[in-house]
Design a protein around this motif. Structure first.
Motif, PDB file in Angstrom:
ATOM      1  N   VAL A 250       4.696  -6.874   2.266  1.00  0.00           N
ATOM      2  CA  VAL A 250       4.534  -5.226   2.109  1.00  0.00           C
ATOM      3  C   VAL A 250       3.694  -5.069   3.152  1.00  0.00           C
ATOM      4  CG1 VAL A 250       3.280  -3.451   0.810  1.00  0.00           C
ATOM      5  CG2 VAL A 250       4.862  -5.106  -0.480  1.00  0.00           C
ATOM      6  N   VAL A 251       2.650  -5.583   3.549  1.00  0.00           N
ATOM      7  CA  VAL A 251       1.861  -5.485   4.758  1.00  0.00           C
ATOM      8  C   VAL A 251       2.476  -5.113   6.192  1.00  0.00           C
ATOM      9  CG1 VAL A 251      -0.200  -6.315   6.347  1.00  0.00           C
ATOM     10  CG2 VAL A 251      -0.279  -6.301   3.781  1.00  0.00           C
ATOM     11  N   GLN A 252       3.582  -5.891   6.250  1.00  0.00           N
ATOM     12  CA  GLN A 252       4.170  -6.275   7.513  1.00  0.00           C
ATOM     13  C   GLN A 252       5.287  -4.986   7.674  1.00  0.00           C
ATOM     14  OE1 GLN A 252       4.171 -10.735   8.274  1.00  0.00           O
ATOM     15  NE2 GLN A 252       5.490  -9.722   9.374  1.00  0.00           N
ATOM     16  N   HIS A 253       5.786  -4.523   6.499  1.00  0.00           N
ATOM     17  CA  HIS A 253       6.864  -3.594   6.491  1.00  0.00           C
ATOM     18  C   HIS A 253       6.514  -2.065   5.785  1.00  0.00           C
ATOM     19  CE1 HIS A 253       9.684  -6.750   7.624  1.00  0.00           C
ATOM     20  NE2 HIS A 253       9.033  -7.528   6.844  1.00  0.00           N
ATOM     21  N   LYS A 254       5.086  -2.004   5.790  1.00  0.00           N
ATOM     22  CA  LYS A 254       4.805  -0.639   4.805  1.00  0.00           C
ATOM     23  C   LYS A 254       5.234   0.605   5.641  1.00  0.00           C
ATOM     24  CE  LYS A 254       0.063  -0.901   7.038  1.00  0.00           C
ATOM     25  NZ  LYS A 254       0.211   0.379   7.884  1.00  0.00           N
ATOM     26  N   ASP A 255       5.391   0.500   7.000  1.00  0.00           N
ATOM     27  CA  ASP A 255       6.111   1.765   7.561  1.00  0.00           C
ATOM     28  C   ASP A 255       7.397   1.728   8.209  1.00  0.00           C
ATOM     29  OD1 ASP A 255       3.412   2.854   7.814  1.00  0.00           O
ATOM     30  OD2 ASP A 255       2.858   1.478   9.464  1.00  0.00           O
ATOM     31  N   ASP A 256       8.110   0.653   7.571  1.00  0.00           N
ATOM     32  CA  ASP A 256       9.667   0.622   7.834  1.00  0.00           C
ATOM     33  C   ASP A 256      10.322   1.592   7.197  1.00  0.00           C
ATOM     34  OD1 ASP A 256       8.981  -1.721   9.034  1.00  0.00           O
ATOM     35  OD2 ASP A 256      10.237  -2.963   7.812  1.00  0.00           O
ATOM     36  N   ASN A 257      11.372   2.229   8.100  1.00  0.00           N
ATOM     37  CA  ASN A 257      12.268   3.111   7.233  1.00  0.00           C
ATOM     38  C   ASN A 257      11.814   4.332   6.446  1.00  0.00           C
ATOM     39  OD1 ASN A 257      14.489   1.679   8.384  1.00  0.00           O
ATOM     40  ND2 ASN A 257      14.071  -0.067   7.003  1.00  0.00           N
ATOM     41  N   GLY A 258      10.608   4.913   6.855  1.00  0.00           N
ATOM     42  CA  GLY A 258      10.140   5.821   6.053  1.00  0.00           C
ATOM     43  C   GLY A 258       9.332   5.417   4.676  1.00  0.00           C
ATOM     44  N   MET A 259       9.101   4.217   4.546  1.00  0.00           N
ATOM     45  CA  MET A 259       8.621   3.808   3.264  1.00  0.00           C
ATOM     46  C   MET A 259       7.179   4.255   2.923  1.00  0.00           C
ATOM     47  SD  MET A 259       9.936   0.115   2.301  1.00  0.00           S
ATOM     48  CE  MET A 259       9.468  -1.107   3.874  1.00  0.00           C
ATOM     49  N   ASN A 260       6.562   4.393   4.027  1.00  0.00           N
ATOM     50  CA  ASN A 260       5.099   4.812   3.966  1.00  0.00           C
ATOM     51  C   ASN A 260       4.347   4.274   2.729  1.00  0.00           C
ATOM     52  OD1 ASN A 260       2.756   6.275   4.933  1.00  0.00           O
ATOM     53  ND2 ASN A 260       3.388   8.161   3.547  1.00  0.00           N
ATOM     54  N   VAL A 261       4.288   3.052   2.816  1.00  0.00           N
ATOM     55  CA  VAL A 261       3.384   2.229   1.641  1.00  0.00           C
ATOM     56  C   VAL A 261       1.943   2.470   1.653  1.00  0.00           C
ATOM     57  CG1 VAL A 261       2.964   0.270   0.423  1.00  0.00           C
ATOM     58  CG2 VAL A 261       5.235   0.540   1.136  1.00  0.00           C
ATOM     59  N   ARG A 262       1.442   3.474   0.802  1.00  0.00           N
ATOM     60  CA  ARG A 262      -0.007   3.509   0.735  1.00  0.00           C
ATOM     61  C   ARG A 262      -0.534   2.957  -0.598  1.00  0.00           C
ATOM     62  NH1 ARG A 262      -1.983   7.630   4.077  1.00  0.00           N
ATOM     63  NH2 ARG A 262      -3.881   6.590   3.523  1.00  0.00           N
ATOM     64  N   VAL A 263       0.152   2.604  -1.503  1.00  0.00           N
ATOM     65  CA  VAL A 263      -0.368   1.984  -2.510  1.00  0.00           C
ATOM     66  C   VAL A 263       0.358   0.734  -2.830  1.00  0.00           C
ATOM     67  CG1 VAL A 263      -1.186   2.535  -5.007  1.00  0.00           C
ATOM     68  CG2 VAL A 263      -1.073   4.335  -3.419  1.00  0.00           C
ATOM     69  N   VAL A 264      -0.375  -0.235  -3.641  1.00  0.00           N
ATOM     70  CA  VAL A 264       0.300  -1.188  -4.351  1.00  0.00           C
ATOM     71  C   VAL A 264      -0.090  -1.279  -5.648  1.00  0.00           C
ATOM     72  CG1 VAL A 264       0.574  -3.918  -4.187  1.00  0.00           C
ATOM     73  CG2 VAL A 264       0.541  -2.804  -2.185  1.00  0.00           C
ATOM     74  N   ASN A 265       1.147  -1.380  -6.617  1.00  0.00           N
ATOM     75  CA  ASN A 265       0.644  -1.884  -8.006  1.00  0.00           C
ATOM     76  C   ASN A 265       0.986  -3.321  -8.151  1.00  0.00           C
ATOM     77  OD1 ASN A 265       0.212  -0.182 -10.860  1.00  0.00           O
ATOM     78  ND2 ASN A 265       1.576  -1.980 -11.149  1.00  0.00           N
ATOM     79  N   LEU A 266      -0.136  -4.050  -8.600  1.00  0.00           N
ATOM     80  CA  LEU A 266      -0.070  -5.296  -8.849  1.00  0.00           C
ATOM     81  C   LEU A 266      -0.219  -5.819 -10.308  1.00  0.00           C
ATOM     82  CD1 LEU A 266       1.069  -8.048  -7.716  1.00  0.00           C
ATOM     83  CD2 LEU A 266      -1.521  -8.488  -6.952  1.00  0.00           C
TER      84      LEU A 266
END
Length: 584
Positions: A250-266
């Motif tokens: 997730v850290v390495q691919h958070k900005d791939d293809n418009g994913m814009n990962v700003r939050v992780v739910n674990l």
């Protein structure tokens, strides 16, 4: 090809249920051995079918379980080893009974004619409880914010089918080897959480208010999108190395293809007592935090006197306890359920609704099949746990970030804590800053950045597991080796992880984890010798002994499961393309 009979002990999901336990202990031998209720998973079609084998063993075949490619049955206990060894059978799993518990999949039979949003546990009432109307009425619904759900997968049920609503990312689960199971929630946990975070009925009004939302299912951040990172399979269990790999991905691919990962739910955790400053799992969530991702972790369901679970032990991340918003008022009311872990040295940061929550059901999943009393109407499922509470907070973080995209994770944690509403008669240990309240956060400004001692990740992988381990053929996955059998070098991994470089193409920790095949890998070494996984069907592995917070699944039978006509094998959900995501 070696398809191991796997008895799995692994990460504890912060949701008070225990999975059905594959039979590894032998029943009393003899012609009069008692019948045992089991779940049988079938291999590819063979000349002798699994059903025939069960009947010839003196057993009876029960209901079809389509989603897992199997069926229920009753068989003589002494014939289980023979059935497990048959080529036509992948696994034979004990179908156990429900034990009393204060959390888990709840009995919904007393709801009567359930009308969405007219009950305390509905999404609408949960939204009321945390004040989402403050954001919705101003057009803030989480749009553009990606929430990475590291869990058991997500299925395309109504409420999760809008274009772009769910992005299939990495599947690091044992079911990644089967096209029909890849990314799919065959367990039922991930879909429930996805609905809480970002569910949205297609017919719901574009401009939302609490008042015009009454007829529709809507999650807390209904225009956020879910980045589906699957680590748990049909029985939910997973090794810490898979979750660490998922966090790194997730850290390495958070900005791939418009994913814009700003939050992780674990919503996973182990009972590890390893110092979080050393623990590799703790280090992994902290690195995600320092790379700009708000990490929300469920505290656990071990009871108010219990420590929070690893990695909620990390001081940077948000550790969430549960609140029961049906028990806020009245003499002796206890808004924090007695099953919610409060913490000891490290306590929860705040609490959020997590008791008796109605969210989306994964039809035909293990939860749906084995706990049918939790079904609500035809679409929903009733559940409790700090998993649900974490999902509520993950959605709240998405709302705050849409309004304030420049906020750091520390900023988000700060305003949520400042806006929280404390209960006068609840200890700080059990509620932290109190119940999150988005009405208040609207007016808050971030405080000072956190300044904790940084984790190193130089502790042991074995220590991160705590007492729960995977087992294959009676041999536990222990020591400093990951799920692929590679030696664990905390120093080199932590350096690569901190640099956002632990994944190289489809390889992590020296083995290929990409695509449909974890090819070329073997669980080697003294304790795993001979158990080659090259080309093996990971979906055929069966987990046993996985303690999931003190409850166990019921033996309720199920048949005729409906998939609502939705294709589970294609590359699209209702026309939304899921292809093209890069693993590179």
């Amino acid at each position: 090809m070696v398809t191991p009979s796997v008895a799995r002990r692994a990460l504890i999901v912060s949701f008070a249920v225990v999975l059905a336990i594959p039979v590894t202990a032998r029943a009393e031998n003899g012609p009069n051995a008692e019948l045992v209720d089991v779940i049988v998973r079938e291999a590819a079609p063979a000349s002798d079918t699994a059903e025939n084998l069960v009947e010839r063993s003196g057993g009876t075949v029960g209901a079809t379980l389509a989603i897992i490619g199997g069926f229920t049955a009753s068989v003589p206990g002494d014939r289980i080893p023979d059935l497990e060894a048959a080529h036509a059978i992948i696994s034979v799993t004990a179908d156990t009974t429900v034990e009393s518990t204060t959390a888990g999949w709840q009995d919904a039979t007393n709801l009567g004619d359930y009308v969405p949003n007219e009950w305390k546990g509905s999404m609408l009432h949960t939204g009321y409880a945390i004040g989402v109307d403050q954001y919705w009425s101003r057009g803030i619904t989480g749009e553009g914010i990606g929430v990475a759900l590291i869990d058991t997968g997500v299925v395309p049920v109504e409420g999760l089918t809008l274009p772009g609503k769910v992005i299939n990312a990495a599947d690091l689960s044992f079911e990644s080897q089967r096209d029909e199971f890849r990314h799919m929630d065959t367990y039922g946990h991930g879909t429930h959480l996805a609905g809480i975070i970002a569910g949205r009925d297609p017919a719901a009004p574009q401009e939302l208010t609490i008042d015009n939302a009454e007829s529709y299912f809507l999650g807390m951040a209904p225009d956020a999108h879910i980045v589906n990172v699957k680590v748990g399979d049909n029985e939910g269990a997973v090794d810490v190395s898979q979750v660490i790999a998922a966090l790194d991905w997730v850290v390495q691919h958070k900005d791939d293809n418009g994913m814009n990962v700003r939050v992780v739910n674990l919503s996973f955790g182990t009972d590890s007592t390893q110092d979080p400053r050393l623990d590799p799992l703790s280090f992994a969530v902290e690195q995600a935090w320092h790379h700009g991702i708000v990490v929300v972790v469920a505290a656990g369901n071990d009871g108010n006197a219990s420590a929070v679970r690893n990695p909620a032990t990390n001081p940077y991340v948000i550790a969430v306890g549960a609140q029961d918003h049906g028990k806020e008022r009245g003499k002796g009311a206890q808004p924090v359920p007695d099953w919610s872990s409060c913490g000891t040295d490290r306590t929860v940061d705040f609490i959020a609704p997590g008791a008796h929550i109605v969210s989306l059901k994964s039809p035909g999943s293990r939860a749906d099949v084995e706990h049918s009393s939790a079904r609500v109407a035809d679409r929903f499922f009733l559940g409790s746990g700090t998993s649900q509470s974490a999902a509520v907070v993950a959605a709240a973080a998405a709302l705050v970030l849409e309004r304030n995209p420049e906020y750091s994770p520390d900023d988000v944690k700060s305003v949520l804590a400042q806006g929280a509403k404390p209960y006068r008669k609840v200890s700080t240990r059990c509620q932290g800053a109190g119940l999150i309240n988005l009405h208040n956060t609207w007016w808050e400004s971030p405080g000072a950045a956190q300044n904790h001692v940084l984790a190193t990740g130089l502790g042991t992988l074995e220590g991160a597991r705590g007492s729960e381990h995977l087992e294959a053929d009676g041999v536990a996955l222990e020591g400093e080796q990951d799920i692929m059998g590679n030696a664990w070098d905390g120093a080199s991994w932590s350096t690569a992880s901190a640099a956002g470089a632990s994944w190289s193409g489809g390889e992590w920790n020296g083995a290929s984890w990409s695509g449909a095949s974890w090819s070329g890998a073997s669980w080697s070494g003294a304790s795993w010798s001979g158990a080659s996984w090259s080309g093996a069907s990971w979906s055929g592995a069966s987990w046993s002994g996985a303690s999931w917070s003190g409850a166990s699944w019921s033996g309720a039978s199920w048949s005729g499961g409906s998939w609502s006509g939705t294709s589970w094998a294609g590359a699209s959900w209702s026309g939304a393309s899921w292809s093209g995501l890069s693993w590179e």
